[in-house]
Design a protein around this motif. Structure first.
Motif, mmCIF file in Angstrom:
data_model
loop_
_atom_site.group_PDB
_atom_site.id
_atom_site.type_symbol
_atom_site.label_atom_id
_atom_site.label_comp_id
_atom_site.label_asym_id
_atom_site.label_seq_id
_atom_site.Cartn_x
_atom_site.Cartn_y
_atom_site.Cartn_z
ATOM 1 N N THR A 55 -18.922 27.886 45.216
ATOM 2 C CA THR A 55 -18.001 27.445 44.169
ATOM 3 C C THR A 55 -16.561 27.778 44.539
ATOM 4 O O THR A 55 -15.641 26.977 44.316
ATOM 5 N N LEU A 56 -16.348 28.936 45.113
ATOM 6 C CA LEU A 56 -15.001 29.316 45.533
ATOM 7 C C LEU A 56 -14.487 28.373 46.620
ATOM 8 O O LEU A 56 -13.295 28.040 46.659
ATOM 9 N N ARG A 57 -15.386 27.924 47.487
ATOM 10 C CA ARG A 57 -14.997 27.025 48.574
ATOM 11 C C ARG A 57 -14.650 25.636 48.062
ATOM 12 O O ARG A 57 -13.719 24.997 48.567
ATOM 13 N N ARG A 58 -15.364 25.169 47.064
ATOM 14 C CA ARG A 58 -15.202 23.794 46.593
ATOM 15 C C ARG A 58 -14.181 23.637 45.463
ATOM 16 O O ARG A 58 -13.862 22.515 45.083
ATOM 17 N N SER A 59 -13.714 24.731 44.920
ATOM 18 C CA SER A 59 -12.828 24.656 43.758
ATOM 19 C C SER A 59 -11.587 25.512 43.977
ATOM 20 O O SER A 59 -11.431 26.164 45.008
ATOM 21 N N SER A 60 -10.745 25.518 42.961
ATOM 22 C CA SER A 60 -9.518 26.314 43.027
ATOM 23 C C SER A 60 -9.687 27.684 42.380
ATOM 24 O O SER A 60 -8.711 28.428 42.260
ATOM 25 N N VAL B 14 -17.797 20.643 40.248
ATOM 26 C CA VAL B 14 -16.588 20.125 40.887
ATOM 27 C C VAL B 14 -16.934 19.430 42.199
ATOM 28 O O VAL B 14 -17.670 19.961 43.024
ATOM 29 N N ASP B 15 -16.402 18.217 42.370
ATOM 30 C CA ASP B 15 -16.654 17.442 43.590
ATOM 31 C C ASP B 15 -15.659 17.758 44.695
ATOM 32 O O ASP B 15 -15.937 17.531 45.875
ATOM 33 N N GLY B 16 -14.502 18.246 44.333
ATOM 34 C CA GLY B 16 -13.474 18.557 45.317
ATOM 35 C C GLY B 16 -12.181 18.908 44.606
ATOM 36 O O GLY B 16 -12.130 18.999 43.371
ATOM 37 N N THR B 17 -11.145 19.115 45.377
ATOM 38 C CA THR B 17 -9.847 19.450 44.799
ATOM 39 C C THR B 17 -8.817 18.396 45.181
ATOM 40 O O THR B 17 -8.946 17.705 46.191
ATOM 41 N N GLY C 118 2.501 20.134 43.646
ATOM 42 C CA GLY C 118 1.907 20.961 44.684
ATOM 43 C C GLY C 118 0.724 21.780 44.207
ATOM 44 O O GLY C 118 -0.016 22.331 45.032
ATOM 45 N N THR C 119 0.538 21.854 42.895
ATOM 46 C CA THR C 119 -0.586 22.624 42.344
ATOM 47 C C THR C 119 -1.919 21.982 42.725
ATOM 48 O O THR C 119 -2.082 20.771 42.672
ATOM 49 N N THR C 120 -2.881 22.818 43.111
ATOM 50 C CA THR C 120 -4.233 22.348 43.414
ATOM 51 C C THR C 120 -5.052 22.296 42.132
ATOM 52 O O THR C 120 -5.038 23.242 41.340
ATOM 53 N N VAL C 121 -5.759 21.183 41.927
ATOM 54 C CA VAL C 121 -6.550 21.002 40.715
ATOM 55 C C VAL C 121 -7.991 20.643 41.082
ATOM 56 O O VAL C 121 -8.244 20.031 42.123
ATOM 57 N N ASN C 122 -8.920 21.026 40.220
ATOM 58 C CA ASN C 122 -10.326 20.693 40.411
ATOM 59 C C ASN C 122 -10.606 19.282 39.914
ATOM 60 O O ASN C 122 -10.116 18.884 38.856
ATOM 61 N N LEU C 123 -11.405 18.542 40.686
ATOM 62 C CA LEU C 123 -11.728 17.160 40.338
ATOM 63 C C LEU C 123 -13.234 16.985 40.226
ATOM 64 O O LEU C 123 -13.991 17.460 41.073
ATOM 65 N N GLU C 124 -13.660 16.314 39.176
ATOM 66 C CA GLU C 124 -15.049 15.872 39.045
ATOM 67 C C GLU C 124 -15.037 14.396 38.686
ATOM 68 O O GLU C 124 -14.489 14.014 37.651
ATOM 69 N N VAL C 125 -15.607 13.567 39.534
ATOM 70 C CA VAL C 125 -15.632 12.132 39.275
ATOM 71 C C VAL C 125 -16.771 11.810 38.313
ATOM 72 O O VAL C 125 -17.638 12.652 38.043
ATOM 73 N N ASP C 126 -16.764 10.609 37.798
ATOM 74 C CA ASP C 126 -17.768 10.176 36.838
ATOM 75 C C ASP C 126 -19.146 10.180 37.493
ATOM 76 O O ASP C 126 -19.385 9.486 38.485
ATOM 77 N N VAL C 127 -20.069 10.966 36.947
ATOM 78 C CA VAL C 127 -21.402 11.096 37.546
ATOM 79 C C VAL C 127 -22.151 9.773 37.533
ATOM 80 O O VAL C 127 -22.987 9.508 38.409
ATOM 81 N N VAL C 128 -21.851 8.903 36.577
ATOM 82 C CA VAL C 128 -22.536 7.604 36.509
ATOM 83 C C VAL C 128 -22.278 6.802 37.781
ATOM 84 O O VAL C 128 -23.180 6.155 38.330
#
Length: 203
Positions: free
Chosen positions: A67-72, A103-106, A180-190
């Motif tokens: 989780t630490l690797r994939r998120s902020s 989270v899918d990525g940042t 410049g801020t890093t944000v967590n992204l989750e795309v639509d699971v559908v």
């Protein structure tokens, strides 16, 4: 499951770095009012399990290395503000969209463009996620359910835009997030399920 409707702006009180994980202590009196050990709370869009409930609206959660690797979340420090949401109850209102807290990525905030009544925020996203993001579709940014107002690419870098109303700016971390801020992204699971089904023929 969550809906992407942030209930409370919490504050990180402590961050203990362990060998292969981290332990966060967060102040969130509203989300802890009816929360117990083992319940789920989304922290900046990441589904975390409550390990301990402390006094004065505090809770503690463990964050694994993956989780630490994939998120902020690894960048959080005492004093950091975080978006908090309890898991939606069965029969509750789905005010945003279906959010898993996975989270899918940042991404990174590229531009903020204020207008008299809202603010347009452009966010870069990984190329692997761009195919899931469509204009007028839904996306989760740091746990906030938002509608995509535009998509594009500049010199090969993919981006999307969202428009923040005053309520979103005041009640979430995006209101003060700088370029410049890093944000967590989750795309639509559908979208991910549809891609999987179309790419694998039935037996």
């Amino acid at each position: 499951m969550f809906t992407g409707i942030v209930e409370e702006l919490g504050e990180v009180l402590g961050c203990e770095e362990l060998a292969d994980s981290a332990r966060l202590t967060i102040h969130g009196p509203r989300v802890t009012a009816d929360t117990g050990h083992g319940d789920s709370i989304a922290v900046n869009g990441v589904c975390l399990t409550v390990a301990e409930i402390g006094a004065a609206g505090r809770f503690t959660a463990d964050v694994m290395a993956e989780t630490l690797r994939r998120s902020s979340l690894g960048a959080l420090r005492p004093g950091s503000r975080v978006n908090l949401e309890r898991a939606v109850a069965v029969g509750g209102r789905l005010g945003g969209h279906i959010v898993q807290g996975h989270v899918d990525g940042t991404g990174q905030i590229l531009v903020r463009t204020p207008t008299p009544h809202w603010e347009v925020v452009r966010i870069a996203l990984p190329a692997a996620l761009a195919r899931y993001v469509v204009e007028k579709g839904s996306i989760t940014v740091d746990g906030i359910s938002l509608t995509v107002s535009a998509v594009g690419a500049d010199t090969g870098a993919d981006w999307f835009e969202v428009s923040l109303i005053p309520t979103t700016r005041a009640a979430t971390t995006l209101g003060a997030a700088a370029v410049g801020t890093t944000v967590n992204l989750e795309v639509d699971v559908v979208a991910k399920y549809v891609e999987r089904l179309l790419g694998r023929p039935a037996p």
